[in-house]
Design an enzyme around this catalytic site. Sequence first.
Site, short mmCIF file in Angstrom:
data_model
loop_
_atom_site.label_atom_id
_atom_site.label_comp_id
_atom_site.label_asym_id
_atom_site.label_seq_id
_atom_site.Cartn_x
_atom_site.Cartn_y
_atom_site.Cartn_z
N SER A 61 0.67 -1.31 -0.12
CA SER A 61 -0.19 0.07 -0.22
C SER A 61 0.93 1.42 -0.09
O SER A 61 1.71 1.35 -0.76
CB SER A 61 -0.98 0.12 1.12
OG SER A 61 -2.07 0.65 0.68
N HIS B 248 -7.40 -5.84 -0.53
CA HIS B 248 -6.01 -4.91 -0.29
C HIS B 248 -5.38 -5.57 0.98
O HIS B 248 -5.87 -5.04 2.12
CB HIS B 248 -6.62 -3.45 0.01
CG HIS B 248 -5.50 -2.49 0.27
ND1 HIS B 248 -4.91 -2.14 -0.92
CD2 HIS B 248 -5.30 -1.79 1.18
CE1 HIS B 248 -3.79 -1.04 -0.54
NE2 HIS B 248 -4.26 -1.02 0.83
#
Length: 411
Positions: free
Chosen positions: A249, A390
């Site tokens: 990320s 994610h």
Amino acid sequence: MRSCSIITATLISILSCTTIMAQFNYDESKVPAYELPELLQLNDGTPVKDAAAWNEKRRGEVLELFRSEVYGRRPGRPKALRFEVTKKDEEALGGKARRREVRIHFTSKENGPSMNMLLYLPAKAKGPTPAFLGLNFIGNPTVSNDPGITLRKRDKDSDRGMKTGRWQADMVIDRGYALATIWYGDIEPDDKRNAFSQGIHKVYGPANKIPPDGWGSIAAWGWGLSRALDYFETIDEIDHKRVAVIGHSRLGKTSLWAGAEDERFALVISNDSGCGGAALSRRAFGETVKRINTSFPHWFCDNFNKYNGREADLPVDQHMLIALMAPRPVYVASAVGDRWADPRGEYLSAKHADPVYRLLGTEGLPAQKMPPVDKPSMGRIGYHIRTGNHDVKAFDWKAYLDFADKHLGRP
Ligand code: GTR
């Protein structure tokens, strides 16, 4: 009562995030037509026809554009940098690893800014081992259930091991690699109001004196990763020429920029890094430049704001960041449920970096189109899109370890 209000606050923040995210484009047919800046052409228009022209001219130009327009310029290695073993090697992970803790001091002051590294070395290693190095989000004790990891004042005992799945320490050690991690907030806090008046930024001058091309937090965190590599250069247990830098990320954006700035990193991994990481900015799918600069004004340099809503004016796009790793192996990973990060834009960046890898005489990305879900494509550039959201999963780590075996040599 307290936990109730924390849950409510968390829910409100998730809801407001989801509401913001919902306002963005997720429709492939609405991705605007775009033209990427020429990768293999000098700023003056001269075509880049061979490896020498890339290595001696174009790479430097591209790096410079990212420094001045996107991430900002970072300082070098501080003269006073020093390493202090704060916890000597102990047996860990059921005896298959040795755990060490090291404080890396950025200045000569005893209580000056520093970062704390947790290091697992494979116990069975016969010589220097290759290593994975990455920053973590919540603190070193969260990466494993190992009770011997030092809890610092800010760490909670109840958080121990909560991110075990993201780090897969057992798998990494079983495959013969060392694993090193540092809490990113040690380098500087991820705080849009105060980031530059704390941590490493503070050492280099007051927050209000940062020029438009001065470093943002991503550059600062990446700078910290280079200081960890400085430590590896001083010890025999790790082969510092075989260090993979990994991040997820915002920390995937960080590992990419660290790999671009510091060519000592032998392999670079971007896990779900999205906008300002692996995803092409011009696609306007999911997160946009304006959104990221608004939510996280401290991550990039001030100049990056010039491109809010004006991605077409950027002199670079993120495929050029991937190309800065060449000819070193680089891996880009996406997740199906991570539309905010634009998986297709991440794949296309990797694909559009391919010509530089070929020019340098290496294989680029074998996949001619986006690979099927859960089927990694591995050349000198690797890519996969995995089932799920994610996150960093065992599936991702297995692919990274296979990729490292292929390029760094199986330990
Ligand atoms: C999001 C941000 C992304 C990504 C992510 C993270 O809110 O919009 O670019 O970096 O945070 O780092 O968790």
